[in-house]
Design a protein around this motif. Sequence first.
Motif, PDB file in Angstrom:
ATOM      1  N   ILE A 161       0.738  -1.226   0.071  1.00 53.20           N
ATOM      2  CA  ILE A 161      -0.096  -0.119  -0.060  1.00 53.20           C
ATOM      3  C   ILE A 161       0.997   1.315  -0.131  1.00 53.20           C
ATOM      4  O   ILE A 161       1.656   1.452   1.184  1.00 53.20           O
ATOM      5  N   ILE A 162       0.729   2.110  -0.783  1.00 52.30           N
ATOM      6  CA  ILE A 162       1.464   3.291  -1.043  1.00 52.30           C
ATOM      7  C   ILE A 162       1.100   4.588  -0.560  1.00 52.30           C
ATOM      8  O   ILE A 162      -0.037   4.725  -0.786  1.00 52.30           O
ATOM      9  N   ALA A 163       1.860   5.198   0.159  1.00 48.67           N
ATOM     10  CA  ALA A 163       1.329   6.525   0.957  1.00 48.67           C
ATOM     11  C   ALA A 163       2.226   7.710   0.255  1.00 48.67           C
ATOM     12  O   ALA A 163       3.417   7.445  -0.406  1.00 48.67           O
ATOM     13  N   SER A 164       1.827   8.970   0.362  1.00 51.17           N
ATOM     14  CA  SER A 164       2.449   9.995  -0.256  1.00 51.17           C
ATOM     15  C   SER A 164       3.215  10.659   0.799  1.00 51.17           C
ATOM     16  O   SER A 164       4.203  11.288   0.655  1.00 51.17           O
ATOM     17  N   GLY A 165       3.166  10.242   1.980  1.00 53.98           N
ATOM     18  CA  GLY A 165       3.872  10.586   3.110  1.00 53.98           C
ATOM     19  C   GLY A 165       3.364  11.960   3.959  1.00 53.98           C
ATOM     20  O   GLY A 165       3.943  12.272   5.075  1.00 53.98           O
ATOM     21  N   LEU A 231       1.987   9.049  -7.262  1.00 52.33           N
ATOM     22  CA  LEU A 231       1.776   8.572  -8.736  1.00 52.33           C
ATOM     23  C   LEU A 231       1.504   7.141  -8.600  1.00 52.33           C
ATOM     24  O   LEU A 231       0.784   6.351  -9.264  1.00 52.33           O
ATOM     25  N   ILE A 232       2.211   6.353  -7.770  1.00 56.70           N
ATOM     26  CA  ILE A 232       2.159   5.018  -7.597  1.00 56.70           C
ATOM     27  C   ILE A 232       1.029   4.870  -6.229  1.00 56.70           C
ATOM     28  O   ILE A 232       1.421   5.259  -5.411  1.00 56.70           O
ATOM     29  N   HIS A 233      -0.042   3.871  -6.521  1.00 58.81           N
ATOM     30  CA  HIS A 233      -1.025   3.704  -5.729  1.00 58.81           C
ATOM     31  C   HIS A 233      -0.940   2.360  -5.017  1.00 58.81           C
ATOM     32  O   HIS A 233      -1.314   2.190  -3.783  1.00 58.81           O
ATOM     33  N   ALA A 234      -0.263   1.406  -5.609  1.00 64.16           N
ATOM     34  CA  ALA A 234      -0.144   0.045  -5.146  1.00 64.16           C
ATOM     35  C   ALA A 234       0.936  -0.713  -5.664  1.00 64.16           C
ATOM     36  O   ALA A 234       1.391  -0.411  -7.105  1.00 64.16           O
ATOM     37  N   ILE A 235       1.817  -1.496  -5.394  1.00 61.46           N
ATOM     38  CA  ILE A 235       2.843  -2.462  -5.815  1.00 61.46           C
ATOM     39  C   ILE A 235       2.406  -3.679  -5.552  1.00 61.46           C
ATOM     40  O   ILE A 235       2.158  -4.051  -4.466  1.00 61.46           O
ATOM     41  N   ILE A 244       4.993  -5.095  -9.876  1.00 61.50           N
ATOM     42  CA  ILE A 244       4.201  -4.502 -10.635  1.00 61.50           C
ATOM     43  C   ILE A 244       3.821  -3.042  -9.799  1.00 61.50           C
ATOM     44  O   ILE A 244       2.786  -3.359  -9.272  1.00 61.50           O
ATOM     45  N   PRO A 245       4.067  -2.098 -10.404  1.00 62.23           N
ATOM     46  CA  PRO A 245       3.646  -0.837  -9.715  1.00 62.23           C
ATOM     47  C   PRO A 245       2.439  -0.343 -10.625  1.00 62.23           C
ATOM     48  O   PRO A 245       2.487  -0.623 -11.788  1.00 62.23           O
ATOM     49  N   ILE A 246       1.319   0.018  -9.998  1.00 61.08           N
ATOM     50  CA  ILE A 246       0.079   0.596 -10.597  1.00 61.08           C
ATOM     51  C   ILE A 246       0.089   2.017 -10.217  1.00 61.08           C
ATOM     52  O   ILE A 246       0.268   2.474  -9.272  1.00 61.08           O
ATOM     53  N   ILE A 247       0.251   2.786 -11.482  1.00 58.77           N
ATOM     54  CA  ILE A 247       0.304   4.287 -11.535  1.00 58.77           C
ATOM     55  C   ILE A 247      -0.807   5.077 -12.326  1.00 58.77           C
ATOM     56  O   ILE A 247      -1.094   4.426 -13.283  1.00 58.77           O
TER      57      ILE A 247
END
Length: 364
Positions: A161-165, A231-235, A244-247
């Motif tokens: 799960i990708i965060a912006s920070g 830009l990346i929301h999940a890997i 596989i990054p989902i952008i």
Amino acid sequence: MKSIAIIGSTGSIGKTSLKIYLENKKNFNLKCLAANSNLKKLLNQKKKYNPTYSFLLNKNITNKNLINKDQFINKFKKKKIDFIISGLGGYEAININFDLLKVCKNLLIANKETIICGGEIFLKNAKKNKCNVVPIDSEHHCIDFFYKNFFKKKEIKEIFIIASGGPFYNKRLIYNESIKKVINHPNWKMGREISVNSSTFANKVLEIFEAKILFKLRNNQIKIRVEQNSLIHAIIKLNNNFLIPIIHAPNMEIPIKNSLGLENNFNLNLEYMKLDITNPSVFKFPIIKIGFDILRMNNHAAMIFFTVINERLVNMYLNKQIKYGEIVKILIKTFRNKYFLKKITVKNINDINYVINFAKKFNL
């Protein structure tokens, strides 16, 4: 022409959904708009967009031009609405979202509290009512889209799960930080509460709970990483260790349009794209550790408890009752004594409401 309803139409997700509807009116028949308590805005929307029905969830506010929630549910039990977008916020939306499962074929939902507090019970009710639950939070929407269109679950090794920070990822955290700085998210235009959650990483904790529930993941399959451009929301990590990054562009229209079968026009220029993926510090953002501790408990009540207590603390901060640093401090203190939650079992909607009410009254 597909039928559509927007519940929470006066909020940010509702407004985005109405923009999409207006651009694609030829594809949809607008059956209903609903809001929590903002009568003035709802009546203005009713005049502008001309839905078949409109209602307020707040039973204390009545108007001759509106129906009530129960009337809405009864009208569409037999002939279901194709798409309902539920943009309501907070755990107060849980009961209405359970009701919406009875009257729609596809429930597009952005409410973390419903998925977390409802858990398996909510998903079983959806299956029973033949309703497809579609997450429209960008992270879970990307994972859901990947699962439905590409690889089978058994081929997935890990989900990131990708965060912006948030606003303070590369800055010093200040205990008495101002509300203005906390809610100033660098990438997204969001509500005040979710902006605070983004700054503390509570939002990502809620999202790992969601991911576990929605995709039936094991605890060791779920990770958090940071990519500050949003830009990346999940890997997705496969068993063969391919990543596989989902952008996609940081715009809420994309998951909503995608869920409605519409094309989006938000292109990204790969020539200028810079991606830097990092692992957030649990020392700087200790809420992350609390989240993974709760996952290891395998306790639905603990997830509900965290959701409600965190929301209480954020609202206290926004109302200037506590300092910014006290949100994390009180959460850590509360979950040091979390083991009493093991005594609580959650088997139905009544149990869910019991834990929510227990957390509402818990002495912080």
